[in-house]
Design an enzyme around this catalytic site. Sequence first.
Site, mmCIF file in Angstrom:
data_model
loop_
_atom_site.group_PDB
_atom_site.id
_atom_site.type_symbol
_atom_site.label_atom_id
_atom_site.label_comp_id
_atom_site.label_asym_id
_atom_site.label_seq_id
_atom_site.Cartn_x
_atom_site.Cartn_y
_atom_site.Cartn_z
ATOM 1 N N CYS A 2 0.846 -1.177 0.000
ATOM 2 C CA CYS A 2 0.000 0.000 0.000
ATOM 3 C C CYS A 2 0.896 1.246 0.000
ATOM 4 O O CYS A 2 1.981 1.230 0.566
ATOM 5 C CB CYS A 2 -0.939 0.099 1.189
ATOM 6 S SG CYS A 2 -2.097 -1.258 1.328
ATOM 7 N N ARG A 27 3.777 -0.487 -5.001
ATOM 8 C CA ARG A 27 3.450 -0.998 -3.660
ATOM 9 C C ARG A 27 2.106 -1.713 -3.613
ATOM 10 O O ARG A 27 1.721 -2.282 -2.597
ATOM 11 C CB ARG A 27 3.435 0.160 -2.660
ATOM 12 C CG ARG A 27 4.727 0.916 -2.585
ATOM 13 C CD ARG A 27 4.603 2.086 -1.647
ATOM 14 N NE ARG A 27 4.548 1.650 -0.273
ATOM 15 C CZ ARG A 27 5.605 1.487 0.500
ATOM 16 N NH1 ARG A 27 6.803 1.723 0.036
ATOM 17 N NH2 ARG A 27 5.478 1.104 1.748
ATOM 18 N N TRP A 77 -2.903 -2.692 -1.638
ATOM 19 C CA TRP A 77 -2.636 -4.112 -1.853
ATOM 20 C C TRP A 77 -3.406 -4.810 -0.752
ATOM 21 O O TRP A 77 -3.055 -4.716 0.429
ATOM 22 C CB TRP A 77 -1.142 -4.412 -1.756
ATOM 23 C CG TRP A 77 -0.821 -5.840 -2.039
ATOM 24 C CD1 TRP A 77 -0.617 -6.407 -3.262
ATOM 25 C CD2 TRP A 77 -0.657 -6.897 -1.082
ATOM 26 N NE1 TRP A 77 -0.353 -7.750 -3.125
ATOM 27 C CE2 TRP A 77 -0.374 -8.081 -1.805
ATOM 28 C CE3 TRP A 77 -0.742 -6.973 0.301
ATOM 29 C CZ2 TRP A 77 -0.165 -9.311 -1.185
ATOM 30 C CZ3 TRP A 77 -0.532 -8.194 0.922
ATOM 31 C CH2 TRP A 77 -0.242 -9.354 0.176
ATOM 32 N N ASN A 103 -1.252 2.286 5.694
ATOM 33 C CA ASN A 103 -0.416 1.219 5.153
ATOM 34 C C ASN A 103 0.035 0.382 6.344
ATOM 35 O O ASN A 103 0.543 0.923 7.315
ATOM 36 C CB ASN A 103 0.803 1.834 4.442
ATOM 37 C CG ASN A 103 1.887 0.803 4.174
ATOM 38 O OD1 ASN A 103 1.595 -0.352 3.922
ATOM 39 N ND2 ASN A 103 3.137 1.233 4.244
ATOM 40 N N GLY A 104 -0.193 -0.937 6.274
ATOM 41 C CA GLY A 104 0.213 -1.802 7.375
ATOM 42 C C GLY A 104 -0.888 -2.771 7.751
ATOM 43 O O GLY A 104 -1.845 -2.948 6.991
ATOM 44 N N GLU A 487 15.225 -19.430 -8.492
ATOM 45 C CA GLU A 487 14.908 -18.075 -8.950
ATOM 46 C C GLU A 487 14.269 -18.108 -10.341
ATOM 47 O O GLU A 487 13.332 -17.351 -10.620
ATOM 48 C CB GLU A 487 16.182 -17.203 -8.922
ATOM 49 C CG GLU A 487 16.040 -15.788 -9.440
ATOM 50 C CD GLU A 487 14.992 -14.937 -8.725
ATOM 51 O OE1 GLU A 487 14.478 -15.330 -7.680
ATOM 52 O OE2 GLU A 487 14.662 -13.869 -9.275
ATOM 53 N N LYS A 491 10.536 -16.649 -11.107
ATOM 54 C CA LYS A 491 10.244 -15.649 -12.139
ATOM 55 C C LYS A 491 9.072 -16.110 -13.009
ATOM 56 O O LYS A 491 8.164 -15.350 -13.297
ATOM 57 C CB LYS A 491 11.452 -15.386 -13.059
ATOM 58 C CG LYS A 491 12.575 -14.588 -12.471
ATOM 59 C CD LYS A 491 12.311 -13.104 -12.309
ATOM 60 C CE LYS A 491 11.678 -12.696 -11.022
ATOM 61 N NZ LYS A 491 12.425 -12.704 -9.802
ATOM 62 N N GLU A 494 5.736 -16.012 -11.029
ATOM 63 C CA GLU A 494 5.270 -14.666 -10.720
ATOM 64 C C GLU A 494 4.564 -14.004 -11.886
ATOM 65 O O GLU A 494 3.565 -13.343 -11.698
ATOM 66 C CB GLU A 494 6.463 -13.765 -10.346
ATOM 67 C CG GLU A 494 6.991 -13.964 -8.968
ATOM 68 C CD GLU A 494 8.052 -12.936 -8.630
ATOM 69 O OE1 GLU A 494 9.098 -12.916 -9.311
ATOM 70 O OE2 GLU A 494 7.849 -12.148 -7.698
ATOM 71 N N HIS A 510 14.098 -38.661 -5.598
ATOM 72 C CA HIS A 510 13.556 -38.923 -4.264
ATOM 73 C C HIS A 510 12.087 -38.519 -4.172
ATOM 74 O O HIS A 510 11.579 -38.321 -3.061
ATOM 75 C CB HIS A 510 14.392 -38.187 -3.206
ATOM 76 C CG HIS A 510 15.805 -38.690 -3.149
ATOM 77 N ND1 HIS A 510 16.134 -39.911 -2.622
ATOM 78 C CD2 HIS A 510 16.964 -38.158 -3.630
ATOM 79 C CE1 HIS A 510 17.443 -40.107 -2.734
ATOM 80 N NE2 HIS A 510 17.965 -39.048 -3.353
ATOM 81 N N LYS A 609 5.480 -4.786 -5.125
ATOM 82 C CA LYS A 609 6.948 -4.719 -5.176
ATOM 83 C C LYS A 609 7.558 -4.703 -3.775
ATOM 84 O O LYS A 609 8.617 -5.268 -3.553
ATOM 85 C CB LYS A 609 7.346 -3.452 -5.933
ATOM 86 C CG LYS A 609 8.826 -3.302 -6.132
ATOM 87 C CD LYS A 609 9.274 -3.970 -7.400
ATOM 88 C CE LYS A 609 10.756 -3.972 -7.572
ATOM 89 N NZ LYS A 609 11.206 -5.221 -8.199
HETATM 90 O O1 M6R Z 1 12.529 -5.820 -1.374
HETATM 91 P P1 M6R Z 1 12.940 -7.225 -1.048
HETATM 92 O O2 M6R Z 1 14.100 -7.693 -1.830
HETATM 93 O O3 M6R Z 1 13.144 -7.434 0.435
HETATM 94 O O4 M6R Z 1 11.703 -8.114 -1.470
HETATM 95 C C1 M6R Z 1 11.670 -9.483 -1.229
HETATM 96 C C2 M6R Z 1 10.629 -10.159 -2.065
HETATM 97 O O5 M6R Z 1 9.365 -9.670 -1.770
HETATM 98 C C3 M6R Z 1 10.904 -9.988 -3.566
HETATM 99 O O6 M6R Z 1 12.166 -10.441 -3.908
HETATM 100 C C4 M6R Z 1 9.847 -10.743 -4.386
HETATM 101 O O7 M6R Z 1 10.036 -12.114 -4.243
HETATM 102 C C5 M6R Z 1 9.898 -10.278 -5.837
HETATM 103 N N1 M6R Z 1 8.577 -10.174 -6.340
HETATM 104 C C6 M6R Z 1 10.681 -11.170 -6.713
HETATM 105 O O8 M6R Z 1 10.529 -10.964 -8.059
#
Ligand code: M6R
Length: 614
Positions: A2, A27, A77, A103-104, A487, A491, A494, A510, A609
Amino acid sequence: MCGIVGYIGSKSVVGILTEGLRKLEYRGYDSSGIAINADNEIKIYKAEGKLQNLVDLLQGHVKETQSAKAGIGHIRWATHGAPTEVNAHPHTCSCGKLVIVHNGIIENFKELKEDLIKQGCVFRSQTDTETVAHLIAQEYNKTKDLTQAVRLATKKIQGAYALGVMHQDFPNVLVATKRNAPLLIGVGEGEFFIASDVPAIIEHTKKALYLNDDEIITLTNEKMTLIDGDNKELNPKIEILPWEPVALSKMGFKHFMLKEIHEQPDVIRNILSGKLYNTDEPISLKEVQLTKETLKNLNRIQIIACGTSMHAAMVGKYLIEDFCGIAVDVEASSEYIYRKTVTDKNTLVIGVSQSGETADTITAIKQSKAKGSHVLIITNRPDSTMAREADSLVPINAGIEVSVAATKSYIAQLISFYLLALYMAEVKGSLDNATLTEIKKELVVLPQKVEMILAHKEQIQKCAKIFSTTKDFIYIARGINFATALEGALKLKEISYINATGYPAGELKHGPIAMLDETMPVLSILMHGKVYEKILSNAEEAKARNAKMIALTNSDDKKLEELFDFIIKVPEVNEILSPVIAMIPLQLLAYYIAEFLGKDVDQPRNLAKSVTVE
Ligand code: M6R
């Protein structure tokens, strides 16, 4: 998550709020709203969905909003309650005179809400935030002082909040406060701003004040008054933000993600410059305060992070153990904070975060600091909460990353770990000079190798087209590239919403091997080095179960053509640096699959983000 923005001054407020919210869209982006003082009356406008829906709505209300010079705005959010218009902020008290943006997360909202309902408060939304509006209104009805009402009400709240508050009785006053969530106050000429983050205000002013927990600021267009939670007046400490206004442009790329992937060669050059002058000279990390003595006494290192940053941390663990022989644990911050951690003054705690504002990681580093550990932060935001908590800092200098899917910040975090591990090895004397020089030389030529991959992206586009209709995807790797498999899978998940999982290649047999058949693509990260032959054997096992086989490799071995249906070729590289080279095609693969499927690449569903709630 947010974003909050607020303004009080002499300019028309609506554009300032909506433009500010646009800069905070990273955000959250499931609904938005503003409350403004229009001719001494508080008016609220909200819209479900992207910010553009609010902007379109406001286009139809120009006449009634243009005179407004004070207001608060919010981009959401969703945490409590679906992302609907009714749950969008601002929220009001029962009589509608008091408005807030938040926000929170209010952790004790259920108990508070039950109590407030018994006292006759009428709730309109499912949010935790609305509880705060009613609480402040209750205190206001007793004191008729908005600042004191905010102070007394927030004493009853548990959880995290950044709040912007206005009241119909004082339409030319903004009150703001925070606890465990970021909030800064921009100071202009006869005007003030509140914002969750710098980009929302930097076009207007570089002078700002970061609120500390429980401080309350009261703003009119003439002055600001700052008090602490005990009602003691404080002297506001204004700083100059080390930022320049940046025009966020896609520079001709279809999405920010693609642009950010292409920025990576320069991002690597940027980090190296000033830290690695010459391959014969020691690494220079000016903001790292680890002496030989501290390093000698370290009993362990704990790296804490979330998501992509945790994958960078896994590579970091490999490097530090390999170069320095110090035991390293990596843990998700959200797990770390709810168990008894064995941490003391001889533990180095490394927090990794692109944003520097991830709530779980902030809590984790605060806990470790309280136990006396040295806290080192690797972040893209040297002005963030984490950076301000740090004993040592490694700024990653990747520039603003707009796309929710982290790409260039991941590569920048990896490079930072190479530099940190080399730096520690140099201070500790744990690597011989020839090895140190060789790795440094390889680091310096990495940008050209990344450029070579970007120049041949058609091979990845082709692969993406072939596999875009798959429902599941498996990535396998070993050793230093296990993190790359995780990773790469993250990606893809996401931004394309395809079920993708990374496994250590040796673990396939396994359990996961049961899933393999001709519908399942298995991507093997097959880079020359210690585990090359081992992964090849694991790939054979997958092939024997009819899986569709993809190789990401730097090998020219002709035999691979029999084993794999598709080969993505990357330049030769020392195995220790291969996580950088192997990641670029996986970012592109995820991007092109999502793009091919027509997904919202830069703002994928349900994500934000910056995750500022635990
Ligand atoms: O700002 P940060 O690196 O602490 O954020 C951590 C995760 O929220 C962030 O890496 C998230 O997994 C991204 N969406 C990855 O693409």
